[in-house]
Design an enzyme around this catalytic site. Structure first.
Site, mmCIF file in Angstrom:
data_model
loop_
_atom_site.group_PDB
_atom_site.id
_atom_site.type_symbol
_atom_site.label_atom_id
_atom_site.label_comp_id
_atom_site.label_asym_id
_atom_site.label_seq_id
_atom_site.Cartn_x
_atom_site.Cartn_y
_atom_site.Cartn_z
ATOM 1 N N CYS A 2 -3.891 18.456 -34.723
ATOM 2 C CA CYS A 2 -4.907 17.667 -34.033
ATOM 3 C C CYS A 2 -5.973 17.238 -35.035
ATOM 4 C CB CYS A 2 -5.562 18.489 -32.932
ATOM 5 S SG CYS A 2 -4.429 19.133 -31.692
ATOM 6 N N LYS A 603 1.197 15.893 -39.757
ATOM 7 C CA LYS A 603 1.096 15.919 -41.213
ATOM 8 C C LYS A 603 0.651 17.282 -41.710
ATOM 9 C CE LYS A 603 0.820 14.016 -45.370
ATOM 10 N NZ LYS A 603 2.025 13.573 -46.087
#
Length: 608
Positions: A2, A603
């Site tokens: 997040c 990522k």
């Protein structure tokens, strides 16, 4: 995973928050939202499932006023990726955004429900909002209520909060998930990382585990978990906002693929002396000659870089090396030798499992060396030595240039250890270092093979299953190729050491299965060729990355060949990583997938 941001100042907060969320897209997400304080002191929020374009549409229809706000991109852990579960979460007088996992949320939720509180989402994060509001209801001021709440949280979190009737106040907290403070001119910011903060601030502070902070437009106060005020280093941002643009490329991944030569060159510039053709790493906090064993740990592509590093360290420095993925190493607790060295590899320096291993190995008395692209990250601050890459920001979820930069550092480290341990003479060091220094120009040549790679991609794009094969030090590059293909094209791919073909995988090969070989003409080429002939005999379509000599010997065996520049076998894994990543990119283009933000991926994996 997040991404969170916060703004407190004198400019409209919503547009700033939205642009910060744009820069945090690379972390992976499935919903997004923003909340601000209105002039009357009320909290308003806008949320949307799916991409930020959906949130942008909502904001155009229903703009958010106010100069204090928070924003969030959510990667679902608890609860489906719906608008209702999207952050910010609001409870009474507070709105929060949260990155991480609250491990004791069920216990806290039960306690709060017993007090009559009604939960409206499936998330663990909503518990934080209700807990803070509960303390506000007991008469505590926002700072006191926030502190009381975060002391009760267990698990990983980075949190930003705004409060009804308290314009100009923003509170943040972190434990086990990254959070940074950005300093502006009459405004302050919170962000998951420096990329989020880059356009607004030129200085920043990374909060440490257990820190929480109070931000007003003109001041930042940081506290630890005892409530004591603490001072943390303020540093310049290491890159400008322009570095995270696409610069005319279709995707960030395409741009970052083309940045391989520069990333390798800039990284090597830091750790070599071109004049003497020798490695020039920082001084080690231990004697390499006395190290009994190195333990390498990482996740994803960084793990495959570590696998190559093991080959180099064992063959050149003659030192035993153990390697495992961080998610397994963290709980395996193998015995560690005295004077051992732990080598950790991470692009972000915030990978949760790798960070957990760092702390456990440090407790076990190991010297910690980290190979990082973000040197001032949590891992960087907790390591004994950081070997920094200079790959620049990597935005696409699938790692590209960071991988070859990691390999460049590991190659230099192996040479450095070999020199210190007396297993390499100066002539050989100069030869291997020269091959490293030649890599940027050889890497640039790879892009002249784009049409050949595109032709190969046309074959792979039609397949449901793909097999990647490598031998020796190029085996990890096969793993990297298979991972990239899975990540961004959604085609199932597996990688094996070519010698394992007869031990199972060969049963899967038929005319529908492309076999992608990473096959430079090294001393192991004959064995690889034999394995490819076995695959071809079963109907497999052989696609090979090799050099000119290898291409001659693959005539009649390989359907398609990409002929690579001739390089020393020592650096072949670095060079051959580039076209296997390019192949995945070209296949993804043909499949029409979301190259930069593949489904379900993040990522920076900051939770377990």
């Amino acid at each position: 995973m997040c991404g969170i941001c916060g703004i407190v100042g004198h400019q409209p907060a919503s547009p700033i928050a939205f642009e910060a969320l744009r820069r945090l897209e690379y972390r992976g997400y499935d919903s997004a939202g923003i909340a601000t304080l209105t002039a009357s002191g009320d909290i308003e929020r806008r949320r949307a499932a799916g991409k930020l374009d959906n949130l942008e549409h909502v904001l155009k229809e229903h703009p958010l006023p106010g100069t204090t706000g928070i924003g969030h991109t959510r990667w679902a852990t608890h609860g489906a990726p719906t608008e209702n579960n999207a952050h910010p979460h609001e409870a009474g007088r507070v709105a929060i955004v949260h990155n991480g996992i609250i491990e004791n949320f069920a216990e806290l939720k039960k306690e709060l429900e017993a007090k009559g509180r009604v939960f409206r989402t499936e998330t663990d994060s909503e518990t934080v909002a209700h807990l803070v509001d509960d303390y506000l209801g007991q008469g505590l001021e926002p700072r006191e209520a926030a502190f009381a709440a975060i002391k009760r949280l267990e698990g990983a979190y980075a949190i930003a909060m705004i409060f009804k009737d308290h314009e100009g106040l923003l509170i943040g907290a972190r434990h086990g998930a990254p959070l940074a403070v950005g300093y502006g001119n009459g405004e302050m910011f919170l962000g998951s990382d420096s990329i989020a903060l880059a356009p607004m601030a030129r200085k920043m502070t990374y909060l440490e585990d257990g820190d929480w902070c109070e931000l007003t437009p003109d001041h930042v106060t940081i506290f630890d978990m005892t409530g004591a005020e603490v001072s943390r280093p303020v540093q310049d941002l290491t890159f400008m906002a322009g570095q995270v643009g696409k610069d005319g490329y279709r995707h960030y991944m395409e741009k970052e693929l083309h940045e391989h030569p520069v990333a390798i060159g800039q990284t090597l510039k830091r750790i070599t002396d071109p004049a003497s053709k020798r490695i020039a790493l920082p001084e080690m906090p231990f004697d390499p000659a006395q190290v009994p064993r190195i333990t390498i740990t990482a996740c994803g592509s960084a793990y495959y870089a570590g696998m190559v590093g093991r080959y180099w360290l064992e063959s050149l420095a003659r030192i035993p090396v153990e390697i495992d993925v961080a998610s397994e190493m963290r709980y395996r607790e193998p015995p560690q030798p005295d004077k051992g060295v732990a080598l950790l590899i991470s692009q972000s320096g915030e990978t949760a499992d790798t960070l957990g291993v760092l702390r456990s190995l440090k407790k076990a008395g190991q010297s910690i060396v980290s190979v990082l692209n973000v040197e001032h990250s949590t891992m960087g601050r907790e390591s004994d030595l950081v070997l920094g890459m200079d790959a620049g920001p990597e935005i696409s979820v699938a790692s590209t240039k960071a991988f070859t930069a990691q390999l460049s550092v590991l190659a230099a480290l192996a040479i450095d250890f070999a020199r210190a341990r007396g297993t390499m003479d100066q002539a050989r060091e100069e030869r291997l270092t020269a091959s490293l220094l030649d890599l940027p120009s050889r890497a640039a040549e790879v892009f002249t093979r784009t049409k050949d790679i595109q032709a190969m991609a046309a074959v792979v794009a039609q397949a449901r299953d793909v097999l990647y094969l490598g031998r020796g030090i190029c085996t990890p590059i096969a793993f990297e190729g298979a991972l990239k293909l899975k990540e961004i094209s959604y085609i199932h791919a597996e990688a094996y050491a070519a010698g394992e073909l007869k031990h199972g995988p060969i049963s899967l090969i038929d005319q529908t299965v492309p076999v992608v070989a990473i096959a430079p003409s090294t001393i192991l080429f004959d064995k690889t060729l034999s394995n490819l002939q076995e695959a071809k005999a079963r109907g497999g379509r052989i696609l090979a990355f090799t050099d000119a000599e290898g291409a001659k010997r693959l005539e009649g065996v390989a359907e398609q060949v990409v002929i690579m520049p001739d390089v020393d076998a020592f650096v072949a894994p670095i060079l051959y990583a580039i076209p296997v990543q390019m192949l995945a990119y070209e296949v993804a283009l043909l499949k029409g997938t979301d190259v930069d933000q593949p489904r379900n991926l993040a990522k920076s994996v900051t939770v377990e």
